[in-house]
Design an enzyme around this catalytic site. Structure first.
Site, short mmCIF file in Angstrom:
data_model
loop_
_atom_site.label_atom_id
_atom_site.label_comp_id
_atom_site.label_asym_id
_atom_site.label_seq_id
_atom_site.Cartn_x
_atom_site.Cartn_y
_atom_site.Cartn_z
N THR A 123 0.81 -1.22 0.00
CA THR A 123 0.00 0.00 0.00
C THR A 123 0.84 1.26 0.00
O THR A 123 0.45 2.27 -0.58
CB THR A 123 -0.91 0.00 1.26
OG1 THR A 123 -1.75 -1.14 1.19
CG2 THR A 123 -1.75 1.24 1.35
N THR A 162 1.78 -4.85 3.98
CA THR A 162 1.62 -5.29 5.37
C THR A 162 0.93 -6.65 5.49
O THR A 162 1.11 -7.35 6.49
CB THR A 162 0.79 -4.28 6.18
OG1 THR A 162 -0.50 -4.15 5.58
CG2 THR A 162 1.48 -2.93 6.23
N1 ASN Z 1 -2.75 -5.25 0.61
C1 ASN Z 1 -1.61 -4.46 1.03
C2 ASN Z 1 -0.37 -5.33 0.89
O1 ASN Z 1 -0.12 -6.15 1.74
C3 ASN Z 1 -1.81 -3.98 2.44
C4 ASN Z 1 -0.80 -2.96 2.92
O2 ASN Z 1 0.31 -2.89 2.48
N2 ASN Z 1 -1.17 -2.12 3.89
O3 ASN Z 1 0.32 -5.22 -0.08
#
Ligand code: ASN
Length: 332
Positions: free
Chosen positions: A11, A87
């Site tokens: 993200t 994440t």
């Molecule tokens: N869907 C994203 C990922 O894991 C979530 C994030 O990075 N906050 O790439």
């Protein structure tokens, strides 16, 4: 100090599109602006942008290996390393890196953000500057994960919130440090044996199963047919599996007897799996099930992938699942 940044996706570098968030922000340019005028010279920062950049829900063991290869390729040119990662599976990646990089000898800090860097309330700056500060601190060793004002051992951490800026926790050990003026440092990572010259990560056919009250032997048997290379059961509490449900424990015992390693972890976020503590799990202990101690699910799963990728089986696999390679497990 020379720093290498590996930007793998997530993200942090995403922008809004009609289909939802996807990669597209100029993360490298943004980082140069963030560093301007700080004690880190942007000229001393090298940067790899992965192609393709991924939402980390798409990560596989092959992706972990690409990160490892990039870090090793830049080993001579940098003193510390920051991995920008989504994440969703960041704690899996950080654990996976920790087993493969025990001989790396330079700090690796994994981070990302809940919000893209381009929104005003984003946690991107706080997390990236925190990771960079850990990198130049001289105190971070091995593979760590920085998020929401805390630095954690990379293989002790789990994502427990899909939205909170303090979205990660290390349930069995707590953080290594938290930010402030000055940062407070609490504990050093647990010493471990290391793993010289690891073979690359290869995807493994591992079934990860949650027990729920009411699961039947037929359902469990169906979920495990054909037999995978290994099974990781998320059982209850200290690793309990129902012993009064007709045939249920037998499914697991038959698997073990047919040569499939069965690893028992816990659905408790803060767990200490002690197989045999309750009579309910004694048939499994006798059959040779392997408990995960206080490892997180992520640490146990990635360790299993790591050990199977090294070609380990039988007693060797059992031995290493119970031996800390990179501080992922406490020995009580
Ligand atoms: N869907 C994203 C990922 O894991 C979530 C994030 O990075 N906050 O790439």
């Amino acid at each position: 100090m020379r720093i290498h940044v590996a930007y793998t996706g997530g993200t942090i570098g995403m922008i809004h599109s009609p289909e939802g968030l996807l990669p597209g922000a100029d993360v490298q340019g943004w980082l140069s602006n963030v560093l301007e005028g700080t004690q880190i010279d942007p000229e001393q920062v090298s940067f790899t942008t992965f192609d393709p950049l991924i939402d980390s829900s798409n990560a596989t063991p092959a992706h972990w290996q690409l990160i490892i290869d990039d870090l090793i390729a830049h080993w001579e040119k940098a003193d510390a390393f920051v991995v920008l990662h989504g994440t969703d599976t960041m704690s899996y990646a950080a654990s996976a890196l920790s087993y493969a990089l025990t001989g790396f000898g330079k700090p690796v800090i994994v981070t990302g953000s809940q919000h893209p860097l381009g929104v005003v309330e984003s946690d991107a700056i706080a997390n990236v500057t925190g990771a960079l500060n850990a990198a130049i601190s001289g105190k971070a060793t091995g593979v760590t994960l920085f998020f929401g004002h805390h630095l954690f051992a990379g293989n002790r951490v789990t994502k427990f919130s899909s939205w909170a800026f303090e979205g990660f926790t290390a349930p069995s050990t707590g953080p290594l440090a938290r930010t402030g003026t000055p940062w407070h440092w609490y504990a050093s990572p647990i010493p471990a044996t290391g793993w010289p010259n690891p073979k690359p990560y290869v995807r493994q056919d591992i079934a990860v199963l949650d027990l729920v009250p009411g699961i039947s032997a037929e359902r469990l048997r169906a979920m495990l047919d054909p037999a995978p290379s290994a099974v990781l059961v998320r059982a209850y509490g200290v690793g309990n599996v129902p012993d009064e449900e007709p045939g249920l424990a037998r499914v697991v015992i038959d698997l073990i007897n047919n040569g499939t390693p069965v690893i028992i972890s816990s659905q408790c976020l803060q767990a200490e799996v002690i197989l045999g503590r309750y009579a309910a799990s004694s048939p499994l202990v006798k059959a040779g099930a392997i408990g995960t101690g206080d490892m997180t699910l992520e640490a146990a799963y990635t360790k299993l992938v790591f050990l199977l990728s090294q070609g380990l089986q039988g007693d060797e696999l059992r031995h290493w699942m119970a031996t800390p390679i990179a501080g992922e497990l406490s020995l009580h």
